[in-house]
Design a protein around this motif. Structure first.
Motif, PDB file in Angstrom:
ATOM      1  N   GLY A 136      -4.299 -12.155   6.758  1.00  0.00           N
ATOM      2  CA  GLY A 136      -4.124 -11.705   5.380  1.00  0.00           C
ATOM      3  C   GLY A 136      -3.315 -10.424   5.357  1.00  0.00           C
ATOM      4  N   LEU A 137      -2.293 -10.363   4.498  1.00  0.00           N
ATOM      5  CA  LEU A 137      -1.429  -9.193   4.392  1.00  0.00           C
ATOM      6  C   LEU A 137      -1.197  -8.837   2.930  1.00  0.00           C
ATOM      7  CD1 LEU A 137       1.385 -10.050   6.997  1.00  0.00           C
ATOM      8  CD2 LEU A 137      -0.480  -8.399   7.307  1.00  0.00           C
ATOM      9  N   PHE A 138      -1.022  -7.545   2.671  1.00  0.00           N
ATOM     10  CA  PHE A 138      -0.661  -7.061   1.344  1.00  0.00           C
ATOM     11  C   PHE A 138       0.859  -6.877   1.344  1.00  0.00           C
ATOM     12  CE2 PHE A 138      -2.615  -4.848  -2.427  1.00  0.00           C
ATOM     13  CZ  PHE A 138      -1.430  -4.574  -3.090  1.00  0.00           C
ATOM     14  N   LEU A 139       1.576  -7.954   1.023  1.00  0.00           N
ATOM     15  CA  LEU A 139       3.038  -7.938   1.019  1.00  0.00           C
ATOM     16  C   LEU A 139       3.548  -7.490  -0.348  1.00  0.00           C
ATOM     17  CD1 LEU A 139       3.583 -11.352   2.831  1.00  0.00           C
ATOM     18  CD2 LEU A 139       3.877  -9.078   3.828  1.00  0.00           C
ATOM     19  N   GLU A 150      12.327   2.838   6.395  1.00  0.00           N
ATOM     20  CA  GLU A 150      11.319   3.002   5.352  1.00  0.00           C
ATOM     21  C   GLU A 150      11.265   1.787   4.431  1.00  0.00           C
ATOM     22  OE1 GLU A 150      11.492   6.648   3.231  1.00  0.00           O
ATOM     23  OE2 GLU A 150      11.233   7.887   5.011  1.00  0.00           O
ATOM     24  N   ALA A 151      12.399   1.198   4.141  1.00  0.00           N
ATOM     25  CA  ALA A 151      12.413  -0.004   3.301  1.00  0.00           C
ATOM     26  C   ALA A 151      11.660  -1.141   3.988  1.00  0.00           C
ATOM     27  CB  ALA A 151      13.849  -0.417   3.002  1.00  0.00           C
ATOM     28  N   LEU A 152      11.849  -1.258   5.306  1.00  0.00           N
ATOM     29  CA  LEU A 152      11.147  -2.289   6.067  1.00  0.00           C
ATOM     30  C   LEU A 152       9.648  -1.996   6.102  1.00  0.00           C
ATOM     31  CD1 LEU A 152      11.783  -4.840   7.748  1.00  0.00           C
ATOM     32  CD2 LEU A 152      11.891  -3.365   9.769  1.00  0.00           C
ATOM     33  N   GLY A 153       9.296  -0.725   6.301  1.00  0.00           N
ATOM     34  CA  GLY A 153       7.893  -0.355   6.389  1.00  0.00           C
ATOM     35  C   GLY A 153       7.134  -0.515   5.096  1.00  0.00           C
ATOM     36  N   THR A 154       7.777  -0.297   3.976  1.00  0.00           N
ATOM     37  CA  THR A 154       7.061  -0.366   2.702  1.00  0.00           C
ATOM     38  C   THR A 154       6.951  -1.786   2.153  1.00  0.00           C
ATOM     39  OG1 THR A 154       9.103   0.202   1.497  1.00  0.00           O
ATOM     40  CG2 THR A 154       7.616   2.011   2.065  1.00  0.00           C
ATOM     41  N   LYS A 155       7.359  -2.773   2.931  1.00  0.00           N
ATOM     42  CA  LYS A 155       7.163  -4.165   2.543  1.00  0.00           C
ATOM     43  C   LYS A 155       5.716  -4.619   2.761  1.00  0.00           C
ATOM     44  CE  LYS A 155      11.872  -5.981   3.069  1.00  0.00           C
ATOM     45  NZ  LYS A 155      11.947  -6.533   1.702  1.00  0.00           N
ATOM     46  N   VAL A 156       4.936  -3.819   3.465  1.00  0.00           N
ATOM     47  CA  VAL A 156       3.534  -4.131   3.735  1.00  0.00           C
ATOM     48  C   VAL A 156       2.693  -2.893   3.449  1.00  0.00           C
ATOM     49  CG1 VAL A 156       1.841  -4.886   5.442  1.00  0.00           C
ATOM     50  CG2 VAL A 156       4.182  -5.752   5.560  1.00  0.00           C
ATOM     51  N   ALA A 157       1.604  -3.062   2.724  1.00  0.00           N
ATOM     52  CA  ALA A 157       0.620  -1.987   2.574  1.00  0.00           C
ATOM     53  C   ALA A 157      -0.410  -2.164   3.684  1.00  0.00           C
ATOM     54  CB  ALA A 157      -0.045  -2.052   1.201  1.00  0.00           C
ATOM     55  N   ALA A 158      -0.436  -1.218   4.615  1.00  0.00           N
ATOM     56  CA  ALA A 158      -1.252  -1.373   5.815  1.00  0.00           C
ATOM     57  C   ALA A 158      -2.727  -1.074   5.582  1.00  0.00           C
ATOM     58  CB  ALA A 158      -0.714  -0.471   6.930  1.00  0.00           C
ATOM     59  N   GLY A 159      -3.097  -0.678   4.358  1.00  0.00           N
ATOM     60  CA  GLY A 159      -4.486  -0.346   4.075  1.00  0.00           C
ATOM     61  C   GLY A 159      -5.419  -1.535   4.017  1.00  0.00           C
TER      62      GLY A 159
END
Length: 259
Positions: A136-139, A150-159
């Motif tokens: 399960g991912l928060f995409l 940063e654009a690549l990293g903010t495609k997923v909320a790691a929380g």
């Protein structure tokens, strides 16, 4: 990597933090999950100069208080003495702490249990159940104005990340671990590693996609998880009131930390 280790429950909420975050956010994290009856696993990172027995004592006392509130849930924990290589700067260490749960997860998954990976400054308002998917991912879309890394990293909320315990989820978790190792300790490395693993396994695994109805950082009533994103965990009155309400659910323990 882990100096003290307990095997988590078959379904748990897993988090990782340093000793300071354990002091600041551990009681509310434990209390909110005890009320919701979520099993939890807390992994604590210590620097070499810290005293491990003191952290284990804190965790054991938190577990006593968790057990007094939870009905069927279980609290387990592990402790890691962080060996800091020469040349490691504060930004690298901060990044290691932030991404640590994704480095610990592959070992925790060895027994085949399912887990939600979360930040310790999150508050859990409902019980979380198993999901019929490998991961399960928060995409989401990249945050406005971001480019490149940063654009690549903010495609997923790691929380909020879910691993079902299936072989596919264990492969995914190992891929995330390896991606972090290859990418290095640059801020957003955990989120980039998650998105890279998603791209790699997108066609080969089943994915559940989380949204704001499950986790939010605006503290909307009815959301399962309130995450203390950024300075909200220190300044947002609604979050702080709910945090204190949860902390007060834990019974005092004479002579204990946070009594």
């Amino acid at each position: 990597m882990k100096d003290f280790f307990e095997q988590p429950d078959a379904l748990c909420i897993m988090t990782s933090c340093d000793d300071a975050y354990l002091d600041a956010h551990g009681p509310a994290f434990v209390a909110s999950n005890a009320v919701a009856d979520n099993s939890i696993h807390i992994h604590v990172m210590e620097l070499p100069q810290q005293i491990r027995w003191e952290t284990i004592t804190k965790l054991n006392r938190l577990r006593i208080r968790y057990n007094a509130v939870a009905k069927k849930g279980k609290m387990t924990f592990s402790v890691e003495r962080v060996r800091v290589p020469p040349g490691t700067n504060s930004e690298m260490l901060r990044t290691y702490f932030a991404s640590n749960r994704f480095l610990v997860a592959p070992q925790l998954l060895e027994a085949g249990g399912a887990m939600y990976l979360s930040d310790i400054d999150s508050l859990f308002n409902t019980k979380l159940l198993k999901i019929d998917a490998d991961v399960g991912l928060f995409l989401r879309d990249s945050l406005p104005g971001t480019v490149g890394w940063e654009a690549l990293g903010t495609k997923v909320a790691a929380g909020l990340v879910y691993y079902s315990g299936s072989q596919g989820s264990r492969d995914f978790a190992t891929k995330v671990y390896n991606n972090i190792a290859q990418n290095g300790l640059t801020w957003f490395t955990d989120q980039v590693a998650l998105y890279q693993a998603y791209q790699y396994y997108e066609k080969g695994l089943s994915f559940h996609k989380f949204d704001g109805s499950v986790m939010d950082w605006e503290f909307i009533e009815g959301t399962s998880i309130w995450t203390g994103k950024g300075n909200r965990k220190d300044k947002n009155d609604k979050y702080l009131v709910r945090k204190r309400q949860y902390e007060m659910k834990l019974p005092p323990l004479k002579g204990a930390f946070w009594s």
